[in-house]
Design an enzyme around this catalytic site. Sequence first.
Site, PDB file in Angstrom:
ATOM      1  N   HIS A  18     -22.232   3.632 -25.932  1.00 46.96           N
ATOM      2  CA  HIS A  18     -21.665   2.402 -25.359  1.00 46.96           C
ATOM      3  C   HIS A  18     -20.436   1.896 -26.112  1.00 46.96           C
ATOM      4  O   HIS A  18     -19.419   1.584 -25.488  1.00 46.96           O
ATOM      5  CB  HIS A  18     -22.734   1.300 -25.292  1.00 46.96           C
ATOM      6  CG  HIS A  18     -23.796   1.556 -24.280  1.00 46.96           C
ATOM      7  ND1 HIS A  18     -24.114   0.665 -23.274  1.00 46.96           N
ATOM      8  CD2 HIS A  18     -24.637   2.603 -24.100  1.00 46.96           C
ATOM      9  CE1 HIS A  18     -25.091   1.153 -22.535  1.00 46.96           C
ATOM     10  NE2 HIS A  18     -25.428   2.323 -23.021  1.00 46.96           N
ATOM     11  N   ASP A 114     -20.601  -5.437 -21.935  1.00 48.19           N
ATOM     12  CA  ASP A 114     -21.556  -4.426 -21.490  1.00 48.19           C
ATOM     13  C   ASP A 114     -22.463  -5.054 -20.433  1.00 48.19           C
ATOM     14  O   ASP A 114     -22.959  -6.167 -20.607  1.00 48.19           O
ATOM     15  CB  ASP A 114     -22.389  -3.967 -22.692  1.00 48.19           C
ATOM     16  CG  ASP A 114     -23.104  -2.661 -22.426  1.00 48.19           C
ATOM     17  OD1 ASP A 114     -23.905  -2.611 -21.470  1.00 48.19           O
ATOM     18  OD2 ASP A 114     -22.868  -1.694 -23.171  1.00 48.19           O
ATOM     19  N   THR A 278     -24.785  13.482 -29.665  1.00 51.85           N
ATOM     20  CA  THR A 278     -24.950  13.116 -31.066  1.00 51.85           C
ATOM     21  C   THR A 278     -26.316  12.505 -31.360  1.00 51.85           C
ATOM     22  O   THR A 278     -26.698  12.355 -32.508  1.00 51.85           O
ATOM     23  CB  THR A 278     -23.866  12.106 -31.476  1.00 51.85           C
ATOM     24  OG1 THR A 278     -23.906  11.000 -30.563  1.00 51.85           O
ATOM     25  CG2 THR A 278     -22.483  12.730 -31.438  1.00 51.85           C
ATOM     26  N   HIS A 350     -27.977  17.700 -22.278  1.00 58.51           N
ATOM     27  CA  HIS A 350     -29.009  16.670 -22.086  1.00 58.51           C
ATOM     28  C   HIS A 350     -28.718  15.819 -20.854  1.00 58.51           C
ATOM     29  O   HIS A 350     -29.531  15.011 -20.449  1.00 58.51           O
ATOM     30  CB  HIS A 350     -29.098  15.769 -23.318  1.00 58.51           C
ATOM     31  CG  HIS A 350     -27.854  14.979 -23.585  1.00 58.51           C
ATOM     32  ND1 HIS A 350     -26.606  15.573 -23.741  1.00 58.51           N
ATOM     33  CD2 HIS A 350     -27.643  13.651 -23.724  1.00 58.51           C
ATOM     34  CE1 HIS A 350     -25.703  14.635 -23.962  1.00 58.51           C
ATOM     35  NE2 HIS A 350     -26.290  13.470 -23.958  1.00 58.51           N
ATOM     36  N   ASN A 354     -21.545  10.802 -19.950  1.00 59.29           N
ATOM     37  CA  ASN A 354     -20.236  11.267 -20.406  1.00 59.29           C
ATOM     38  C   ASN A 354     -20.146  12.783 -20.359  1.00 59.29           C
ATOM     39  O   ASN A 354     -19.116  13.344 -19.950  1.00 59.29           O
ATOM     40  CB  ASN A 354     -19.947  10.772 -21.833  1.00 59.29           C
ATOM     41  CG  ASN A 354     -19.762   9.270 -21.889  1.00 59.29           C
ATOM     42  OD1 ASN A 354     -19.409   8.648 -20.891  1.00 59.29           O
ATOM     43  ND2 ASN A 354     -19.998   8.675 -23.036  1.00 59.29           N
TER      44      ASN A 354
END
Length: 457
Positions: A18, A114, A278, A350, A354
């Site tokens: 985010h 957000d 990550t 996964h 993005n």
Amino acid sequence: MDNQKKHVAVYTFPYSSHPSLILTLTRRLASAAPNVIFSFFNIEKSNDVLFSNLSCNNILRYDVSDGIPEGYVFKGTPQEDINLFLAVAEEELRKGVQVAEMDTGLKISCLVVDAFFWFCGDMAEEMGIPWVAVWAAGDCSLASHIYTDLIREKSAQLIGSVGPNEEIVDLMPGLKAVRLGDLPSGVVLGNLESPFSTMLHKMGRTLHKATTVTLNSFQELDPNLTTTLSSKLNNFLSVGPFNLISKEKTSLKLDEFSCISWLDNQNTKTIAYISFGTVFTPPPQELVELAKALEETKTPFLWSLKMDSHKHFPKGFVERVTVNGTGKVVPWAPQDQVLNHVAIGVFVTHCGWNSVLESLGAGVPMICRPFLGDQHLNSWMVERVWGIGLRIEGGTFTKHATRRALEQVFSLSNSRHERMEALKDLAHKAIEPNGSSKQNFKTLVEVVTGETQHEYH
């Protein structure tokens, strides 16, 4: 306010991808509106990473508390750090806004936050300013939260007769079919009362009040969902894919592990690129099964994996594939650059949003192994809606399932390749000067800078 300099408060959820996504959007806005001051609020740990190499005159960094008391000992409960932060999130923004207004001498003229922070609707209303909600994932997962009450109502009649892996037709507006097990946890399954689930539920019920809801996507990807969400939300604006727009391409980072030069010596569309982002790493047994499948099928691969996970590989695996030249394991890879290399034939991922967009923009099919959040629904879209990849059989890596998935993707039918190329083309067209994302971004800039008159409620 129209006669003075504008001051925009930006507030990011400080975990996962985010912060980097919302800073990327902020930088685009700051570049498009150089006379506007953007005060960027985030926890210190995250800001230290984001601002290490950033110099932008009209973006000001502000650190807010992460809500973790001094000397706190973590109990190891799920989402513990997130829950502590959520408990102080609203108070921290209110305090931060006061500090930023004092520092600059300028009242906040717009909130760009957000979408998770549903409470910002009340703040914007009190301040009489626009509320721009930024959704950090795809429109499929956003729709699942917007329609949570409807989905719960419909699924309540089905629970007991329909399992989590069975397709349900017309469960969610904008999608022909979906499985309960692919909806984000907290919509129907999982802990519906956790702070995180409660936040998302409140967000879904509140977002219709936002002046604008914007996201990193392009409207041609999901025309049905775009139409459906546009009917529920004000100014629903897709302004991506960010990875195709960003001037700071990953290629500008040093390729410190020589991934690209290694790929330069490989045959076209033969390499499996493997990365789970990550945050996520498959369990040790799955790493073993995936490694065995790659080695036994002699599939050439580039695998981005943290060093501390190498101990789970079969004995001698890294040494063998390095010596025979079939594989390369690195702690980090310039993903966007790697995916756009001609040698890449498949992306084992996964299925974070993005990563999906980067693969889509590069025209690379995917093998999906989702873990949580929106990843299961993204996998459903990849396999069943867009037809540009598949999910690992059974949901986890086994030698058999991995072998089968690799065989299927490397022998994709012409129709799938055509679909892949068509979506890639639409993604690139969306960011052209007259493309939908470029036009939507202009609208977003107008809202943020106050250049158009909007009614705020």
